[in-house]
Design an enzyme around this catalytic site. Structure first.
Site, short mmCIF file in Angstrom:
data_model
loop_
_atom_site.label_atom_id
_atom_site.label_comp_id
_atom_site.label_asym_id
_atom_site.label_seq_id
_atom_site.Cartn_x
_atom_site.Cartn_y
_atom_site.Cartn_z
N GLN A 18 -62.13 20.24 7.98
CA GLN A 18 -61.53 20.71 6.72
C GLN A 18 -62.29 20.78 5.39
OE1 GLN A 18 -57.94 17.75 8.06
NE2 GLN A 18 -57.24 19.21 6.80
N HIS A 112 -61.10 13.77 14.78
CA HIS A 112 -60.17 14.02 13.89
C HIS A 112 -59.70 15.57 14.23
CE1 HIS A 112 -58.29 13.61 9.74
NE2 HIS A 112 -57.64 14.70 10.15
N ASN A 155 -57.77 10.40 15.24
CA ASN A 155 -56.75 10.82 14.08
C ASN A 155 -55.65 11.50 14.67
OD1 ASN A 155 -56.24 11.19 11.05
ND2 ASN A 155 -55.62 13.35 12.27
N GLU A 156 -54.35 10.67 14.53
CA GLU A 156 -53.22 11.19 14.91
C GLU A 156 -53.22 11.67 16.32
OE1 GLU A 156 -51.49 13.95 11.74
OE2 GLU A 156 -51.53 12.31 10.48
#
Length: 419
Positions: A18, A112, A155-156
């Site tokens: 990102q 991520h 991540n998640e």
């Protein structure tokens, strides 16, 4: 007096794809460039943080924050299966050094969302040796970044199950669940990464039972590898969780979501050093399912309800269920009104302080996000950042919220109780 313990991590978070820019070896990059892909904009140069990380870390440190969560990109480190890049490992080692030079504690995320295109080509998390491949990658990273004390494996990892449980069709749904247009999209994706339709797939979201089992195994193996190399390190993973509430008669619907998308991941966290909590809003369930939020002047750009108390509620639940300390690995608001960001964060941190007063062991608060960045399908439209980034020149423009949060960090939250 401050409720926040000594050594509390006050910081901000980013994710490699990102903010770094040009993550050309990743599965998400490949999908972005497939005809018909559901992305508002390409990630492209993103925030060019790959080259400007020193400036980003300096701005964070100068504000008073003492921790930076960032992710290493597997696709850079292992661009082809079994081929590791010493140059890229050195790049992330320099990032760690830049943090310590500024008195900033790095919190490093190993995955991520994005994975190498070759990993996606071979079936992503559904391939039988997925967990072993992740363990091998983890060992290379941890051995090279040998000063890092805080590690987030995934991540998640529950993001796919959260989408399924709450009724939204995830992009990664498979087979007959896909509308014909999406089936064609994934066929084009397979072609782009050099794989076969039905095998090649994006890593996110993870919903197939075999893939979920492999992610669970990968977390266990990565945790063991980290402890083997650096026994004193702290390890965990970060779980996405809304503040799930039940209106009258909605308890069964709410509990079904928790059982499907949250509790299995929290169960595995019981053997970790901490559980990462990532929360932004609440969801309320009635007898027929989720009750839609009616937008108002405070609604997030994402459409989420403005509900600061969600943070305090979810950290209490996570701490109670897992029995391990909580690290807030993400929390923030998508808004172009920075005063609203301060107001929202202030109220949430007051609730977090109360949770600590009531006995919850909280290790830190990492705001999402440091920089206005590329937010997946939304492109650059969502502004979560404490720092604005010029889309052409990459100039960083700190917002008043960065200075405000830095001051909270400098007095370890004592000022929160004075206002």
């Amino acid at each position: 007096m401050s409720s926040f313990p000594d050594g509390f991590l006050w910081g901000a978070a980013t994710a490699g794809h990102q903010v770094e820019g040009n993550n050309v070896g990743a599965d998400i990059w490949a999908m972005e460039h497939v005809e018909g892909a559901p992305f508002a904009e390409l990630s492209g140069d993103a925030c060019d943080s790959y080259h400007r990380y020193e400036e980003d870390i300096a701005l964070l440190a100068e504000s008073g924050l003492n921790s930076y969560r960032f992710s290493v990109e597997w696709s850079r480190i292992e661009p082809e299966r079994g081929q590791f890049s010493r140059a890229e490992l050195d790049h992330y080692r320099r990032m760690v050094a830049a943090c310590y030079a500024r008195g900033v504690t790095p919190v490093v995320t190993l995955n991520h969302f994005t994975v190498p295109a070759w990993f996606a080509r071979d079936g992503a998390w559904s391939q039988p040796d997925a967990a072993d491949l992740f363990e091998r990658y983890t060992r290379r990273v941890v051995e090279h970044l040998d000063k890092v004390e805080w590690w987030v494996t995934f991540n998640e990892p529950n993001a796919g199950m959260l989408l399924v449980a709450t009724g939204a069709l995830p992009l990664g749904a498979l087979g007959e669940d896909l509308p014909s247009g999406q089936q064609e999209l994934f066929e084009r994706f397979a072609q782009r990464v050099g794989g076969q339709p039905g095998t090649a797939t994006m890593a996110l979201p993870v919903i197939a039972p075999d893939a979920l089992a492999h992610v669970f195994a990968a977390h266990r193996k990565a945790r063991a590898a980290i402890k083997d190399i650096r026994p004193q390190a702290r390890t965990g993973w970060s779980i996405a969780v809304h503040d799930f509430q039940a209106a009258e008669g909605g308890e069964a619907c709410r509990d079904q979501v928790l059982a499907q998308a949250i509790l299995p991941f929290w169960d595995l966290s019981r053997d970790d050093d901490f559980v990462g909590v990532q929360t932004y809003t609440r969801e309320v369930y009635g007898p027929q399912g989720r009750i839609a939020h009616e937008p108002n002047g405070d609604t997030f750009q994402t459409g989420w309800e403005y509900y600061p108390a969600a943070l305090g509620h979810t950290v209490r639940d996570a701490a109670a269920h897992t029995g391990v300390p909580v690290l807030v690995t993400e929390h923030g608001i998508a808004t172009d009104d920075d005063e609203q960001r301060v107001r929202f964060t202030h109220a949430a941190l007051q609730d977090l302080s109360t949770a600590i007063d009531d006995g919850a062991q909280i290790l830190g608060y990492l705001h999402w996000t440091l920089l206005d960045n590329w937010e997946w399908h939304s492109g650059f439209a969502m502004t979560f950042g404490l720092i604005a980034v010029d889309r052409t020149t990459f100039e960083r423009r700190p917002k008043p919220s960065l200075e405000w949060l830095g001051k909270v960090a400098l007095d370890n939250g004592a000022s929160l109780k004075l206002s």
